[in-house]
Design a protein around this motif. Structure first.
Motif, mmCIF file in Angstrom:
data_model
loop_
_atom_site.group_PDB
_atom_site.id
_atom_site.type_symbol
_atom_site.label_atom_id
_atom_site.label_comp_id
_atom_site.label_asym_id
_atom_site.label_seq_id
_atom_site.Cartn_x
_atom_site.Cartn_y
_atom_site.Cartn_z
ATOM 1 N N PRO A 194 -15.411 19.680 72.404
ATOM 2 C CA PRO A 194 -14.623 18.624 71.731
ATOM 3 C C PRO A 194 -14.320 17.437 72.640
ATOM 4 O O PRO A 194 -14.234 16.296 72.163
ATOM 5 C CB PRO A 194 -13.340 19.360 71.322
ATOM 6 C CG PRO A 194 -13.253 20.547 72.226
ATOM 7 C CD PRO A 194 -14.664 20.944 72.501
ATOM 8 N N TRP A 201 -18.569 10.226 70.539
ATOM 9 C CA TRP A 201 -18.825 10.053 69.105
ATOM 10 C C TRP A 201 -17.575 9.696 68.300
ATOM 11 O O TRP A 201 -17.622 9.640 67.077
ATOM 12 C CB TRP A 201 -19.427 11.334 68.523
ATOM 13 C CG TRP A 201 -20.876 11.529 68.846
ATOM 14 C CD1 TRP A 201 -21.939 10.957 68.219
ATOM 15 C CD2 TRP A 201 -21.414 12.335 69.895
ATOM 16 N NE1 TRP A 201 -23.100 11.345 68.801
ATOM 17 C CE2 TRP A 201 -22.823 12.210 69.842
ATOM 18 C CE3 TRP A 201 -20.868 13.151 70.874
ATOM 19 C CZ2 TRP A 201 -23.662 12.855 70.721
ATOM 20 C CZ3 TRP A 201 -21.704 13.817 71.750
ATOM 21 C CH2 TRP A 201 -23.084 13.660 71.686
ATOM 22 N N SER A 202 -16.467 9.477 68.966
ATOM 23 C CA SER A 202 -15.247 9.173 68.218
ATOM 24 C C SER A 202 -15.355 7.856 67.462
ATOM 25 O O SER A 202 -14.721 7.672 66.416
ATOM 26 C CB SER A 202 -14.053 9.140 69.177
ATOM 27 O OG SER A 202 -14.259 8.149 70.192
ATOM 28 N N SER A 203 -16.160 6.945 67.950
ATOM 29 C CA SER A 203 -16.285 5.637 67.287
ATOM 30 C C SER A 203 -17.105 5.707 66.003
ATOM 31 O O SER A 203 -17.091 4.753 65.216
ATOM 32 C CB SER A 203 -16.926 4.631 68.242
ATOM 33 O OG SER A 203 -18.220 5.073 68.640
ATOM 34 N N THR A 206 -18.924 18.261 67.602
ATOM 35 C CA THR A 206 -18.189 19.359 68.249
ATOM 36 C C THR A 206 -18.741 20.713 67.831
ATOM 37 O O THR A 206 -18.973 21.599 68.670
ATOM 38 C CB THR A 206 -16.698 19.265 67.900
ATOM 39 O OG1 THR A 206 -16.181 18.006 68.339
ATOM 40 C CG2 THR A 206 -15.919 20.387 68.550
ATOM 41 N N LEU A 246 -15.271 13.711 71.475
ATOM 42 C CA LEU A 246 -14.295 12.620 71.402
ATOM 43 C C LEU A 246 -14.680 11.460 72.317
ATOM 44 O O LEU A 246 -14.425 10.296 71.998
ATOM 45 C CB LEU A 246 -12.911 13.151 71.783
ATOM 46 C CG LEU A 246 -12.268 14.112 70.783
ATOM 47 C CD1 LEU A 246 -10.979 14.686 71.351
ATOM 48 C CD2 LEU A 246 -11.988 13.413 69.451
ATOM 49 N N GLY A 305 -16.703 7.971 63.582
ATOM 50 C CA GLY A 305 -15.976 8.592 62.495
ATOM 51 C C GLY A 305 -15.601 10.031 62.783
ATOM 52 O O GLY A 305 -16.208 10.713 63.621
ATOM 53 N N ALA A 306 -14.589 10.508 62.070
ATOM 54 C CA ALA A 306 -14.089 11.878 62.299
ATOM 55 C C ALA A 306 -15.109 12.920 61.894
ATOM 56 O O ALA A 306 -15.236 13.982 62.541
ATOM 57 C CB ALA A 306 -12.791 12.081 61.515
ATOM 58 N N ALA A 307 -15.884 12.652 60.823
ATOM 59 C CA ALA A 307 -16.856 13.649 60.374
ATOM 60 C C ALA A 307 -17.952 13.852 61.413
ATOM 61 O O ALA A 307 -18.337 14.992 61.729
ATOM 62 C CB ALA A 307 -17.463 13.225 59.044
ATOM 63 N N ASN A 308 -18.459 12.736 61.961
ATOM 64 C CA ASN A 308 -19.492 12.855 62.988
ATOM 65 C C ASN A 308 -18.955 13.525 64.255
ATOM 66 O O ASN A 308 -19.647 14.285 64.922
ATOM 67 C CB ASN A 308 -20.065 11.484 63.325
ATOM 68 C CG ASN A 308 -20.933 10.936 62.209
ATOM 69 O OD1 ASN A 308 -21.482 11.702 61.402
ATOM 70 N ND2 ASN A 308 -21.056 9.626 62.133
ATOM 71 N N THR A 309 -17.703 13.219 64.579
ATOM 72 C CA THR A 309 -17.093 13.855 65.754
ATOM 73 C C THR A 309 -16.968 15.364 65.549
ATOM 74 O O THR A 309 -17.279 16.161 66.451
ATOM 75 C CB THR A 309 -15.716 13.245 66.028
ATOM 76 O OG1 THR A 309 -15.842 11.828 66.207
ATOM 77 C CG2 THR A 309 -15.090 13.859 67.259
ATOM 78 N N ALA A 310 -16.523 15.761 64.351
ATOM 79 C CA ALA A 310 -16.408 17.190 64.064
ATOM 80 C C ALA A 310 -17.777 17.872 64.057
ATOM 81 O O ALA A 310 -17.938 18.995 64.571
ATOM 82 C CB ALA A 310 -15.709 17.388 62.719
#
Length: 570
Positions: free
Chosen positions: A298, A305-307, A317, A302, A309-314
């Protein structure tokens, strides 16, 4: 304990309902993948994304009940995804589960075909999702293809390990496999040098990986090149110094989070390090490395890939966490295999020692048996010969006929001793299929008593009961006990002594008794000791389940009594 057994029994009953269990396990996977894939793709692509997501995950419900059919459906939707969507999905995890199911439960041809198709599809997917058509570049496509190939091989390896654990049960009743001695010898020769030089092999692999992962950053990012080398170079010590090498890689990964603004291809070294820790490191290092790598997933998502979107970050992870767990699982499988090989080697060594001890014990037992036979033959024959020679010498002047009879007895005893010695030595020279002369048994006791009587001892045979056939070992033991007892009478009883041999054929056993009225007790307590004759007789009797008693008699003389039970069925 009763509750534990009840729970185990309940789980055992559920194992019979394979389709229901797999459907229940697939349901949350289908729902989670559909939600994540739909959230990551908006607009007109969402219906196509949902169809592909369901087509990839729903067949997992019959991954054990019909693994080939399930894999065929998943492969069809995966090909449509590559040529129709040009984008990666969370549902692609179903491909790995399908490869695992094929390797674990499908026929061998299907397992091999599925793994080959998955490895080939990894290259196509890497180019389609991360190449120029997918908004990336050739280097990203190559990296993604390598990662997905590693994942496919991981799934196949885990499934094959599951198959191997169940293989002994499936082999019951099969014909033995053909001899593969030449193939195994060739494989052993090819793998001997790498096993003997692990550092050289690991250093070569680390050098090749460093060249592939850091070459694109040369001249563009000095920091990226340095961090890539710091991540990859410690892999040269992944087996010879696993924990220190992992510590260096972990420090480089933490430094990357702080210093580098982009994800590096050299980060694949983290997976190799997790694998090496699980396979070769102590328990504390294995657990610490796994926890640190899972926490790093994670953190990296973060950071890079945080930039997006949350879905791509999840999704990133989850993807990296799956990679870490897969690498750790592969290491656990490798550790279990190495331990199994070590256990087999130790068991082979112990079996070799046990075989050597058994051979030594058998040789000792055989020497003792030969010694007993030699003692019985030589002692009895020499005692008779000496007694006859002494008598013939005194009778030669006054009674030539008695001297001639004594010489005849000496000649006959010598021939019989020579015959027994040849039969005994023939055991040592026995070749397969050779036949030896028959050994004496209880039926020849009258001949034995008569030969001793001719030597000058007043001996009488009293036989009662109905004789019956005995096994060769029991009959030989009876003959040797009587022979040794009469030999002791000749040696120790003194002149003008008398002996009685009583043979009783009882319903359940053969009873033997040899008594004399000489000075056997005095001879037994002499400085020479009792010798090995009585010990040998007692061992013979015990060998066939019998007993033997020997000692002086009340009123003078000496007695030997033995009981030899008949074997069952005789």
């Amino acid at each position: 304990m009763h509750r534990l057994h009840s729970a185990a029994a309940a789980l055992g009953r559920w194992r019979r309902h394979v389709l229901a269990v797999d459907a229940a396990l697939a349901a949350p996977v289908v729902l989670a993948c559909a939600v994540l894939d739909a959230a990551a793709h908006d607009g007109s692509y969402r219906p196509h994304t949902l169809v592909v997501s369901l087509g990839l995950t729903v067949p997992l419900a019959w991954r054990r009940a019909a693994p080939v059919v399930s894999a065929a459906v998943i492969a069809t939707f995966a090909l449509y995804q590559v040529w129709g969507l040009y984008t990666a999905l969370v549902s692609d995890v179903a491909v790995l589960l399908s490869v695992y199911a094929l390797a674990a439960f499908a026929p061998r041809w299907a397992a091999l075909a599925g793994l080959t198709l998955a490895v080939g599809g990894a290259s196509l997917a890497g180019w389609a999702f991360f190449g120029p058509d997918g908004g990336g570049d050739p280097y990203q496509a190559l990296t993604a293809g390598v990662v997905m190939t590693v994942l496919a091989l991981t799934g196949g390896t885990l499934g094959w390990a599951r198959r191997q654990r169940a293989e002994p049960l499936r082999r019951l009743g099969r014909r033995p496999a053909p001899d593969r001695g030449e193939v195994d010898s060739l494989v052993a020769a090819l793998t001997a040098w790498p096993r003997a030089h692990p550092f050289a092999v690991d250093a070569a692999g680390a050098g090749l990986l460093a060249l592939v992962t850091t070459l694109p950053t040369l001249g563009t990012s000095l920091t990226g090149t340095a961090l890539g080398l710091a991540l990859v170079v410690p892999l040269a010590w992944r087996r010879t110094a696993t924990a220190p090498a992992a510590a260096v890689t972990a420090a480089a990964a933490l430094a990357q989070l702080a210093l580098s603004a982009e994800f590096l291809a050299a980060d694949v070294a983290v997976l190799f390090t997790v694998y090496a820790l699980a396979a070769h490191a102590p328990r504390w290092a294995r657990r610490g490395g796994l926890v640190l790598a899972l926490l790093g997933a994670p953190a990296a998502a973060l950071r890079y890939w945080s930039s997006t979107g949350a879905a791509n970050t999840a999704a990133a992870t989850a993807f990296m966490a799956v990679l870490v767990v897969a690498a750790h699982a592969l290491g656990v499988v490798r550790r279990a295999r190495d331990q199994h090989v070590e256990q087999l080697a130790e068991r082979a060594r112990l079996l070799e020692l046990e075989r050597a001890n058994e051979a030594r014990l058998a040789a000792t037992t055989e020497r003792q048996r030969i010694a007993r036979e030699m003692h019985d033959v030589v002692a009895h024959s020499l005692s008779v010969i000496i007694a006859q020679a002494d008598g013939g010498r005194y009778a030669a002047r006054s009674d030539p006929a008695a001297a001639v009879a004594a010489l005849d007895t000496i000649a006959g005893t010598g021939r019989q001793a020579l015959t027994d010695m040849r039969a005994l030595l023939g055991v040592l020279r026995q070749q397969p299929g050779s036949e030896l002369l028959p050994q004496p048994d209880a039926d020849r006791l009258p001949e034995l008593v008569e030969s001793v009587r001719r030597s000058g001892l007043d001996v009488r045979l009293d036989a009662t009961g109905t004789p019956r056939p005995l096994p060769a070992g029991t009959g030989l033991a009876a003959y040797r006990i009587v022979q040794e007892s009469l030999t002791n009478v000749l040696k120790h009883s003194g002149p003008a002594s008398r002996a009685v041999v009583a043979v009783r054929w009882d319903p359940d056993r053969l009873r033997l008794e040899v008594t004399d009225d000489g000075r056997g007790a005095a001879a037994l307590t002499s400085d020479r000791g009792p010798g090995q004759g009585i010990v040998g007789m007692r061992e013979r009797a015990a060998l066939h389940g019998g007993t033997l008693r020997a000692g002086p008699l009340d009123g003078g003389g000496f007695g030997v009594s033995a009981e030899l039970p008949y074997p069952r069925g005789s």
